[in-house]
Enzyme design. Sequence first.
Site, PDB file in Angstrom:
ATOM      1  N   GLU A  72      -5.345   1.514   2.601  1.00  0.00           N
ATOM      2  CA  GLU A  72      -4.835   0.339   3.366  1.00  0.00           C
ATOM      3  C   GLU A  72      -5.209   0.894   4.983  1.00  0.00           C
ATOM      4  O   GLU A  72      -5.724   0.088   5.623  1.00  0.00           O
ATOM      5  CB  GLU A  72      -3.571  -0.167   3.393  1.00  0.00           C
ATOM      6  CG  GLU A  72      -3.359  -1.387   4.142  1.00  0.00           C
ATOM      7  CD  GLU A  72      -2.732  -1.382   5.443  1.00  0.00           C
ATOM      8  OE1 GLU A  72      -2.453  -2.454   6.370  1.00  0.00           O
ATOM      9  OE2 GLU A  72      -2.634  -0.348   5.981  1.00  0.00           O
ATOM     10  N   GLU A  73      -4.620   2.014   5.152  1.00  0.00           N
ATOM     11  CA  GLU A  73      -4.696   2.751   6.516  1.00  0.00           C
ATOM     12  C   GLU A  73      -6.277   2.823   7.040  1.00  0.00           C
ATOM     13  O   GLU A  73      -6.367   3.164   8.103  1.00  0.00           O
ATOM     14  CB  GLU A  73      -3.967   3.668   6.778  1.00  0.00           C
ATOM     15  CG  GLU A  73      -2.474   3.677   6.643  1.00  0.00           C
ATOM     16  CD  GLU A  73      -1.729   2.861   7.580  1.00  0.00           C
ATOM     17  OE1 GLU A  73      -2.283   2.321   8.633  1.00  0.00           O
ATOM     18  OE2 GLU A  73      -0.578   2.363   7.286  1.00  0.00           O
ATOM     19  N   HIS A 127       0.909  -1.283   0.185  1.00  0.00           N
ATOM     20  CA  HIS A 127       0.065  -0.035   0.112  1.00  0.00           C
ATOM     21  C   HIS A 127       0.853   1.215   0.020  1.00  0.00           C
ATOM     22  O   HIS A 127       1.818   1.348   0.735  1.00  0.00           O
ATOM     23  CB  HIS A 127      -1.018   0.169   0.994  1.00  0.00           C
ATOM     24  CG  HIS A 127      -0.590   0.217   2.702  1.00  0.00           C
ATOM     25  ND1 HIS A 127      -0.546   1.529   3.072  1.00  0.00           N
ATOM     26  CD2 HIS A 127      -0.286  -0.596   3.546  1.00  0.00           C
ATOM     27  CE1 HIS A 127       0.111   1.285   4.358  1.00  0.00           C
ATOM     28  NE2 HIS A 127       0.113   0.101   4.553  1.00  0.00           N
ATOM     29  N   ASP A 154       5.817   2.893   6.211  1.00  0.00           N
ATOM     30  CA  ASP A 154       4.566   2.336   6.053  1.00  0.00           C
ATOM     31  C   ASP A 154       3.552   2.854   5.202  1.00  0.00           C
ATOM     32  O   ASP A 154       2.883   4.259   5.738  1.00  0.00           O
ATOM     33  CB  ASP A 154       3.806   2.114   7.764  1.00  0.00           C
ATOM     34  CG  ASP A 154       2.530   1.230   7.554  1.00  0.00           C
ATOM     35  OD1 ASP A 154       2.194   0.700   6.699  1.00  0.00           O
ATOM     36  OD2 ASP A 154       2.053   1.404   8.735  1.00  0.00           O
ATOM     37  N   ASP A 192       4.142  -5.465   3.718  1.00  0.00           N
ATOM     38  CA  ASP A 192       3.824  -4.369   4.483  1.00  0.00           C
ATOM     39  C   ASP A 192       4.949  -4.121   5.448  1.00  0.00           C
ATOM     40  O   ASP A 192       5.877  -5.074   5.477  1.00  0.00           O
ATOM     41  CB  ASP A 192       2.538  -4.589   5.173  1.00  0.00           C
ATOM     42  CG  ASP A 192       1.946  -3.172   5.586  1.00  0.00           C
ATOM     43  OD1 ASP A 192       2.531  -2.278   5.856  1.00  0.00           O
ATOM     44  OD2 ASP A 192       0.599  -3.001   5.513  1.00  0.00           O
ATOM     45  N   HIS A 251       4.217   4.341  12.573  1.00  0.00           N
ATOM     46  CA  HIS A 251       3.430   5.480  12.572  1.00  0.00           C
ATOM     47  C   HIS A 251       4.022   6.613  13.258  1.00  0.00           C
ATOM     48  O   HIS A 251       3.221   7.402  13.773  1.00  0.00           O
ATOM     49  CB  HIS A 251       2.109   4.946  13.225  1.00  0.00           C
ATOM     50  CG  HIS A 251       1.219   4.170  11.938  1.00  0.00           C
ATOM     51  ND1 HIS A 251      -0.198   4.101  12.306  1.00  0.00           N
ATOM     52  CD2 HIS A 251       1.680   3.246  11.086  1.00  0.00           C
ATOM     53  CE1 HIS A 251      -0.544   3.470  11.047  1.00  0.00           C
ATOM     54  NE2 HIS A 251       0.377   2.931  10.531  1.00  0.00           N
TER      55      HIS A 251
HETATM   56 ZN   LIG Z   1       1.181  -0.555   6.441  1.00  0.00          ZN
END
Ligand SMILES: [Zn+2]
Length: 340
Positions: free
Chosen positions: A197-198, A53, A165, A220, A307
């Site tokens: 995706e998130e 993603h 990410d 991922d 994140h």
């Molecule tokens: Zn991810």
Amino acid sequence: MEIPSPSGFEAQVQQVVARYMRRYCDEVRTDTCGNLIGIKNPRSRFRVMLAGHCDEVGMMVKHITPEGYIYFANIGGVDASLVPSQRVLIHSKKGTVSGVVGKKAFHLLEPEEKKKVPKLHELWIDIGAKTREDALKAVSIGDPITFDAPFTPLLGDLASGHGFDDKVGSFVVAETMRLLAKEKLKVGVYGVSTVQEELGLRGAQTSAFGIDPQVGIAVDVGFASDYPDANKKRLGEIKVGGGPILHKGANINRVLGELIIDVAEKKRIPYQISGEPGRTGTDAAAIQVTRAGVATALVSIPNRYMHTTVEVVSLSDLENAARLLASTIEALSPRMDFRP
Ligand SMILES: [Zn+2]
């Protein structure tokens, strides 16, 4: 890495991925949701889907006060404790606008305020506007916001940045298509840079339905446990630079999972194993339950500080993941039976 791609606003980064994919694929297409799909052997009836993603977590302009301060909402899982004192970029049709997330001076905090984690909706962005009208000349309600945190090479082959990410997943998929470009394959390959995706694996869900693959592999980031306060008892032993993470558990097809480990052994590609007892929070979860079911696996890139604005990955893990995927696809044949 420098191109913003908060979920729902991925078009710009997809253009970069498309430019790369076009050099190495027979066909490149997009769909209504914004997924980018690079295809090798489009006529093959055995279809292998790769998914990484390209979206990252971010924020969005919700409200502007009469004084010109901007209130915002999260796009995906943003840790509110990290946000005060960050530099941000607001991506407006009118251009990119710099801002800072303000915070009361330390001297002025009450003792209980010092212990408190702020709520995202209590924080504000200061772009230097004097009034709401002034702010609206530069930004609009609904504009996406990202952290202004640069890609930073660290010692060795480590690097830090925000949005690894999962831009690294999107990269590994595109890089796998490059490695396969000149290979004769028995299968068709669909390298997908997925979106949203998130927000709940939304791009993987629609692209997997459209492609209708027999095999699907998501790429991922995965939790590394090699920093001082990581809990190895919960995460297992996972090192940045130790090779891609392979998984065992319900989200991983047993036959495909064992094939990938065999290929890693034969090609002497370093890898690490993680037990994933349930549904993973990745595109692999959506792909596996598409239509009547897809033989699915997940290849993860070890990542510290996921994140945050300073995620850390090893570039060699990315290269090893792409080599492992390319070699796995070369080992696939349409006659394989993936029933466990
Ligand atoms: Zn991810």
